[in-house]
Enzyme design. Structure first.
Site, PDB file in Angstrom:
ATOM      1  N   ASP A 215      -0.467  -4.881   3.029  1.00 27.56           N
ATOM      2  CA  ASP A 215      -0.289  -3.606   3.710  1.00 27.56           C
ATOM      3  C   ASP A 215       0.667  -2.692   2.963  1.00 27.56           C
ATOM      4  OD1 ASP A 215       1.636  -5.601   4.351  1.00 27.56           O
ATOM      5  OD2 ASP A 215       2.480  -4.257   5.855  1.00 27.56           O
ATOM      6  N   GLU A 216       0.527  -1.431   3.227  1.00 29.19           N
ATOM      7  CA  GLU A 216       1.477  -0.415   2.804  1.00 29.19           C
ATOM      8  C   GLU A 216       1.794  -0.444   1.313  1.00 29.19           C
ATOM      9  OE1 GLU A 216       3.972   0.541   6.772  1.00 29.19           O
ATOM     10  OE2 GLU A 216       4.733  -1.159   5.659  1.00 29.19           O
TER      11      GLU A 216
END
Lengths: 570, 570
Positions: free
Chosen positions: A333-334
């Site tokens: 993620d991210e």
């Protein structure tokens, strides 16, 4: 008027059944039945030791819960009926006709392929004191049934009783994945806190402890092959999960029907790895952090570097080998692309290989996921930002991106995707052919609504404000906006606790009984009425309290004792 | 780059002083000083026993806190300096030249008139190990100084030390009222929870425990003259504060510099009185409850009835006689006029007397406040809804109204008003000439932001959403929009915990360290910087944890160890 009123609600309460999650099929009567002083539970065939342990825990619960009925008078009105109530002296567990004859332990069955787990059971409790029976086609199913049995009993003046006999239950879950995620990196939780959490998870039939073990803030897990990771990356020597701790957590969970899904989040969220291996981390502690990460500190693995890729693959091999379950989360993620733009080493690696960042990421993912597959593991990853505008999805302009939806990765279709950014993203993930777990921040995040924790922000609310109440979570629709074909990819959901503002002191109070909402949603199915659920949720919360858990009151006790009376329209 | 970075923030940390609330005047050096193994605290004149008890508690704290410095390495970098640090062997307490020679106990001084309390102190700790001195003109001031002294010390490998010697502090509060309110009616809290809360309050120099003892949900306080109030109105026999419990709470508080402000909320919020005295309560349990109360159950005292008025006056006399403090809250919030419109008994009483409801309320208030004055008490009341439109303030159309701002009552000007509905109401209250305590829901309510607790409201947020973060509370301006003349009526403020969704399991985690925000605001004064406050608030939170309190982390430990680095613009 008042007394008529109370009688009315007492009747409603009877119909509610104090069981959480509510069985798929249940019928109850109106007769009193008490447990005999020599009440026993037995298994009518050879049984694995973890099932016998569960039997013993169930006996302890029915003896020690001593939960008074949540009605005005706390059940005193039943006193007379209980004097002549038949006594139940035994519950007998049997494997059913669908059992294959090979007796396995709860632990083994809990860690099987998620589609292969057999959790159903039938439970019959006559109203005349004759033997109660619990039947299932697996040890895991018998365990679920024992758990339900342990929730049926109230206490009054030395008597453990029900007033709903006879009871007949045929039960099995709608979705196989019902989880809770705990982040042990932002703040550390002693092993005892995790074990206690596993206990409560098992009381609401949860299947998966998603353990977000490490992140940028700290690396609290001992990896014998890379001892410096925790020696330098943990918050301190007293805040490390040893290999023995990990084994203890895994086996404790499994014996309670829970699979541990470990996560080593990569390639973002890895600053803490840089404490021991600075050569593998780009833009560690870069400032201003907000340019390079969603929260401080910035730092991401140098995914374009083959040494870093090899290191990560070895790390996954080392860690995943210590978890007997089939699933392992690699995060994803991210991902902050700006970090790689300013990292000279990454730019040099890309130039040398002639790859784009996207191609390098693909290589990194293939290699690291390959290491997992070699250990027999199925990868789990976080989803992507589907809400980004089309024009913003270029690799050069997206600062924060997600692997599944933003990059053209060649992820194996056996990969399981956690939908976290928004519930609206689920259908796009399913459309790509990935099995998915619902973990959306707009429904499932337990940490929302406690104010902003980033410093120097006097009036900011939490990024995912408001607080996700149990009612809000409970009304989530797992197949909203999905075609039938897409809906088949939903394997369940989980509630999540990110721990920027949590520690041992508020773990129980943030999680319980609220996380019961998704446990019931994914066991019993969506679309149920919150007004009839609330009395049962009160009930399991008070039972948790009796068992030493710091569950919070959802309402004034006045309301808990008067189901429905504190509803908005009452 | 990283190491330079950390050194920089270590320096910032030194300048911050780990004291909460921050003293008005403090100067510190950069020298190491350790506590001697035989460190003692003595008083150089006859001292009251509660001061000697406080001395002993302070010695226990400095010996047992064992709080490691909140910097990377937890203070290990000081090890060498500590080996040669001078040893402090004694702190001597003295009454100062402004003391009148009459030694009083902390308890006596804590319960004096709020304007007469003397809390200032001076504390001097040389850097050479010679005697430290604490001087004040009251036992209460010496106690405040002891509390500050107890926060100066860190622990490393058996040594209790500071690296900020010499230290010189001259301190006294800006506002005399610094409180915490706890509601023990919606949910019950055992005495031990209250005593623990009083301990923590004393660590941040709070002066007042505002005890919202009873409400519509339950009446948990034994009143020997009216034993049925708790026998029938409490949640159960194990959920009653006996007269002995009350005395214990009051004396425990007083010995810690805290006055107990008891509250019997009237004439609204009194359904639980109807369990024992139904003749005094109008519209008890009336439905739909939302027509007759802000939350269930509906029920208000029949204020137009002389028997009810006499009963209430007697109740106030009986309860207030058991609280030695000068102040007593009679409530007065959320009066529902519709309830009286449908109550035939009240309508008959009004008709018989020829009074309007407003006139009847005035009579009720005069009589019940008169009973308090006969016991030497000063009344405290909740404020009013100033935000109602002018056209809505007629007695016949306002469903929920407040005594001070909505009714033309002849309240004595010695009455203290709690501003709760909105901070915007404070100036109007001050303009009427009432001393006021800031308790506005938009800044001071600890229970906001946890979702709606009323049943059958799937997507509702709490009525006072969002969560009031410590930063938000800390930036409150006590004299905003006030003239200088109005500002003189502000005596302080308090944070409040209404307990619809709270119980013993989340008391500490909801309150601490967050309630420290108002403690410092009203001791040290407004307008301080939240970025420099945060490291100190971390510090007191970790010190609370060391002392067994379930304070929560405000940030990841990574941030707590690196002051400023997790600020938004870092």
């Amino acid at each position: 008027m008042a007394s008529i009123y109370l009688l009315c609600f007492a009747a409603v309460f009877h119909a509610a059944h104090a069981i959480w999650p509510i069985p798929i099929d249940i019928s109850t009567g109106n007769d009193a039945l008490a447990l005999s002083g020599d009440f026993t539970i037995s298994v009518d065939s050879p049984a694995p030791s973890d099932l016998l342990d569960a039997v013993n825990r169930t006996i302890e619960f029915v003896q020690n819960d001593k939960l008074e009925a949540l009605i005005v008078g706390r059940g005193a009105s039943y006193a007379e009926r209980l004097q002549t109530a038949p006594l139940l002296s035994s519950l007998v567990l049997s494997f059913g006709s669908g059992h294959d004859g090979v007796v396995k332990s709860i632990s083994e069955e809990a860690m099987a392929d998620i589609d292969a787990r057999v959790e159903g059971y039938t439970l019959t409790i006559p109203n005349d004191g004759s033997q109660a029976t619990l039947t299932a086609n697996s040890s895991l199913g018998l365990f679920r049934g024992l758990t339900t049995f342990g929730q049926l009993w109230y206490y009054l003046n030395g008597t453990t009783y029900t007033v709903e006999a006879p009871i007949s239950i045929a039960d099995s879950p709608i979705y196989p994945y019902r989880g809770l995620m705990l982040d042990t990196s932002r703040n550390y939780f002693p092993v005892a806190d995790i074990l206690r959490t596993l206990d409560v998870m098992s009381w609401v039939h949860m299947t998966t402890f998603h353990w977000h073990m490490v992140d940028s803030q700290s690396f609290p897990v001992e990896v014998p092959e890379f001892p410096d990771l925790s020696a330098k990356g943990a918050y301190g020597p007293s805040m490390i999960y040893s290999t023995e701790d990990v084994q203890n957590i895994v086996s404790y969970a499994a014996a309670r029907g829970i699979d541990v899904l470990p996560e080593i989040d990569t390639p973002g969220h890895t600053t803490s790895i840089g404490e021991a291996f600075p050569e593998h981390v780009a833009c560690a502690l870069a400032t201003p952090w907000a340019n390079y990460a969603n929260e401080p500190p910035a730092g991401q693995l140098r995914l374009a570097n083959s040494n870093t890729t090899d290191f990560t693959a070895s790390l996954f091999s080392a860690v995943s080998a210590r978890f007997p379950g089939k699933y392992f989360s690699t995060g994803g993620d991210e991902l902050n692309t700006e970090c790689y733009t300013i990292d000279k080493a990454t730019q040099a690696d890309l130039k040398a290989s002639g790859k784009t960042l996207e191609q390098a990421l693909d290589t990194f993912v293939q290699a690291t996921h390959g290491a997992l597959k070699n250990n027999g593991k199925t990868p789990v990853v976080w989803e992507g930002i589907s809400s980004l505008k089309e024009s913003d999805t270029s690799i050069l302009t997206v600062r924060l991106a997600e692997m599944v939806l933003n990059f053209n990765l060649t992820l194996s279709n056996e990969t399981i995707v956690m939908v976290w950014i928004s519930s609206a993203d689920a259908s796009a993930v399913a459309e790509k052919g990935f099995r998915l777990v619902h973990a959306p921040s707009d429904y499932m995040y337990l940490d929302c609504g406690a104010g902003e924790w980033i410093g120097d922000t006097p009036d900011a609310t939490s990024w995912c404000d408001p607080f996700k109440s149990w009612q809000h979570t409970y009304t989530f629709d797992p197949t909203a906006n999905m075609t039938d074909a897409q809906a088949k990819f939903v394997i369940g959901g989980e509630q999540l606790l990110w721990t920027e503002q949590s520690g041992p002191s508020n773990l129980d109070s943030i999680v319980w009984p609220r996380a019961g909402a998704s446990a019931e949603l994914f066991w019993s199915g969506p679309g149920r009425n919150i007004s009839s659920a609330l009395p049962r949720l009160h009930d399991i919360a008070f039972r948790m309290t009796q068992r030493g858990i710091g569950a919070i009151p959802l309402q004034p006790l006045w309301c808990a004792l008067r189901p429905g009376v504190c509803d908005l329209t009452a």
